[in-house]
Design an enzyme around this catalytic site. Structure first.
Site, PDB file in Angstrom:
ATOM      1  N   TRP A  46     -14.522   7.468  23.762  1.00 55.14           N
ATOM      2  CA  TRP A  46     -13.121   7.446  24.156  1.00 55.14           C
ATOM      3  C   TRP A  46     -12.409   6.428  23.276  1.00 55.14           C
ATOM      4  CZ3 TRP A  46     -10.617  10.753  27.230  1.00 55.14           C
ATOM      5  CH2 TRP A  46     -11.349  11.504  28.153  1.00 55.14           C
ATOM      6  N   GLU A  97      22.646  -1.000 -11.205  1.00 50.16           N
ATOM      7  CA  GLU A  97      21.820  -2.032 -10.570  1.00 50.16           C
ATOM      8  C   GLU A  97      22.369  -3.404 -10.933  1.00 50.16           C
ATOM      9  OE1 GLU A  97      19.397  -4.600  -8.929  1.00 50.16           O
ATOM     10  OE2 GLU A  97      19.344  -2.473  -8.423  1.00 50.16           O
ATOM     11  N   ALA A 146       8.135  -3.033  -5.715  1.00 45.20           N
ATOM     12  CA  ALA A 146       7.602  -3.096  -4.358  1.00 45.20           C
ATOM     13  C   ALA A 146       7.905  -4.458  -3.743  1.00 45.20           C
ATOM     14  CB  ALA A 146       6.099  -2.827  -4.371  1.00 45.20           C
ATOM     15  N   SER A 161      13.127  -0.308  -9.241  1.00 47.65           N
ATOM     16  CA  SER A 161      12.020   0.350  -8.542  1.00 47.65           C
ATOM     17  C   SER A 161      10.768  -0.519  -8.422  1.00 47.65           C
ATOM     18  CB  SER A 161      11.675   1.646  -9.283  1.00 47.65           C
ATOM     19  OG  SER A 161      11.459   2.705  -8.403  1.00 47.65           O
ATOM     20  N   ALA A 185      14.321   1.321  -4.019  1.00 48.59           N
ATOM     21  CA  ALA A 185      13.638   2.405  -3.309  1.00 48.59           C
ATOM     22  C   ALA A 185      14.541   3.589  -2.993  1.00 48.59           C
ATOM     23  CB  ALA A 185      13.009   1.860  -2.028  1.00 48.59           C
ATOM     24  N   CYS A 230       7.647  -5.334  -0.727  1.00 47.55           N
ATOM     25  CA  CYS A 230       6.653  -5.701   0.285  1.00 47.55           C
ATOM     26  C   CYS A 230       5.444  -6.407  -0.320  1.00 47.55           C
ATOM     27  CB  CYS A 230       6.193  -4.452   1.039  1.00 47.55           C
ATOM     28  SG  CYS A 230       7.519  -3.629   1.955  1.00 47.55           S
ATOM     29  N   ASP A 289      18.241   0.081   3.043  1.00 48.55           N
ATOM     30  CA  ASP A 289      18.486  -1.134   3.826  1.00 48.55           C
ATOM     31  C   ASP A 289      19.958  -1.443   4.056  1.00 48.55           C
ATOM     32  OD1 ASP A 289      15.777  -1.334   3.739  1.00 48.55           O
ATOM     33  OD2 ASP A 289      15.689  -3.222   2.624  1.00 48.55           O
TER      34      ASP A 289
END
Length: 436
Positions: free
Chosen positions: A426, A32, A40, A38, A10, A42, A275
């Site tokens: 509200w 790398e 994901a 690249s 990332a 998550c 990170d």
């Protein structure tokens, strides 16, 4: 100009893309240590649960795209083991690359405590696509009992997805609550949700090691043995910075690289992002470490711009996160009560149960909202929301309010969207603010 980036996910590739877009003459080399660029991270738990059908779906751009479309010298299986800050070069076992500007974006790795038997087969950590594919290979139909160690983000997401594929799951947490980023009484809702889906909770229980013949069969704790066909260890992460110990680069006590608002380290022409780096916390007013993909992408983009001479400051974080756990959405931003007490701020909390939409409209869902605010200034310090629907949009409102240092009373004045299928007249966060 020779730009070298260590790390191909990332932060690293967000920076690389900014460099090639802004500097047509740039020579960009990315190093790398793995083979996949690249992707994901998550999404990995949802690959386990079958919600994401292929690991290829998690790859934003493959290495060939970076090479052929953008002209980046994107290398794989290149683990950097030394940075020579005096001669401006990085090296590994069989390579050396010189740089004019260097970005360190090496991310973080899962923590595996030094437990006895941790080298047995069937024990996994989850951080990469390769990690996840190895776990999937072990999750055969014969596997029934899976033990997850750790009740943070990854642990909870893995528990949900393991239940989704019909595994019997035991969750071991050495403390008294799951999801320690929430206040303890709110965490009871998370405990109840886990139990309602057949998860066995083992709280206040410490892992000592593992048993098995070549392959794990039991998790050994201070309270006995737990049967395990497969084990997932999700006890946190640590920054990948051990190779920097002799460089003079300043590190946070946890090993993260200290950076300023422009992602600069204390060494000229060396930057860090993602990170492996610190993030400035706008509520705490100091550097923090909150390793999330959103921060990594932002920091990487800013690092790339700064490196090409178009400086833009990183504005910091407020500690926002959100998590799906079975039928609940768990979200928080700012500081929890525990964190506020550590900061030493005088504070009050206000908590209500409300509905996500107008009460008379079909199928309203309950949500619990807690706001924390400074007793003397009434500045908003944090918010926590747990519910089945409508949690995500409320937490983003609170995150925006925290970013702009709003007072809790100012939430009442916000012009928020209202129609019965979406809200009450509200909004729930305004209802909460009015109860202070």
């Amino acid at each position: 100009m020779r730009y070298v980036i260590i790390g191909g996910d990332a932060a690293g590739m967000s920076a690389a893309m900014q460099i090639v877009r802004q500097d047509q003459e740039a020579k960009v080399t990315t190093l790398e240590m793995g083979v996949i660029y690249s992707y994901a991270q998550c999404g990995l738990p949802y690959l386990v649960g079958g919600i994401v059908d292929s690991s290829d779906s998690l790859i934003a751009r493959d290495v060939e795209t970076f090479r052929n479309k953008y002209g980046i010298d994107a290398r794989v299986n290149h683990e950097v083991k030394h940075v020579d800050t005096e001669h401006k070069r990085v090296s590994g076992d069989d390579f050396e690359v010189e740089y004019d500007k260097l970005l360190i974006a090496t991310g973080a790795s899962p923590i595996m405590p030094p437990w006895d038997g941790s080298d047995l087969k069937g024990i996994h950590t989850i951080k990469t696509i390769q990690d996840t594919e190895a776990l999937l290979a072990d999750l055969t139909e014969d596997v029934r009992h899976v033990v997850v160690i750790g009740g943070g983000y990854i642990g909870l997401e893995m528990v949900e997805n393991l239940v989704e594929i019909s595994k019997q799951v035991t969750l071991v947490q050495r403390g008294s609550q799951l999801a320690t980023i929430f206040d303890e009484d709110l965490a009871e809702k998370i405990h109840d949700e886990a139990k309602s889906h057949g998860v066995e909770l083992r709280l206040n229980e410490s892992v000592k090691g593992f048993k098995g013949e070549n392959y794990v069969s039991h998790v050994v704790t201070d309270k006995g043995n737990i049967k395990a066909d497969v084990v997932i260890v999700a006890t946190g992460v640590k920054p990948n910075t051990s190779f920097l110990q002799d460089t003079g680069i300043h590190l946070h006590p946890n090993g993260a690289i200290k950076v300023n608002h422009f992602m600069e380290t204390n060494i000229e022409d060396i930057y860090a992002a993602g990170d492996c780096a610190t993030q400035y916390h706008r509520v705490k007013k100091r550097d923090d470490y909150i390793p999330l993909g959103t921060h990594a992408n932002k920091q990487g983009r800013i690092a790339g711009l700064v490196m090409v001479g178009k400086p833009k400051p990183f504005q910091g974080v407020v500690g926002t996160s959100i998590l799906k756990f079975f039928n609940l959405t768990l979200a928080r931003t700012g500081l929890s009560s525990r964190e506020i007490e550590k900061q030493g701020y005088p504070y009050q909390t206000v908590t209500i149960d409300s509905r996500d939409i107008a009460g008379y409209y079909p199928t309203p869902e309950q949500m619990t909202i807690r706001l924390c605010y400074h007793t003397e200034t009434e500045q908003l310090l944090g918010g926590q929301i747990i519910g089945k629907a409508g949690v995500d949009k409320r937490i983003d409102v609170l995150a925006t309010a925290l970013f702009h240092e709003m007072r809790i009373g100012e939430l009442e004045d916000l012009d928020l969207a209202y129609a019965p299928p979406y809200n009450g007249v509200w909004d729930p966060i305004q209802q909460t603010a009015r109860r202070r």
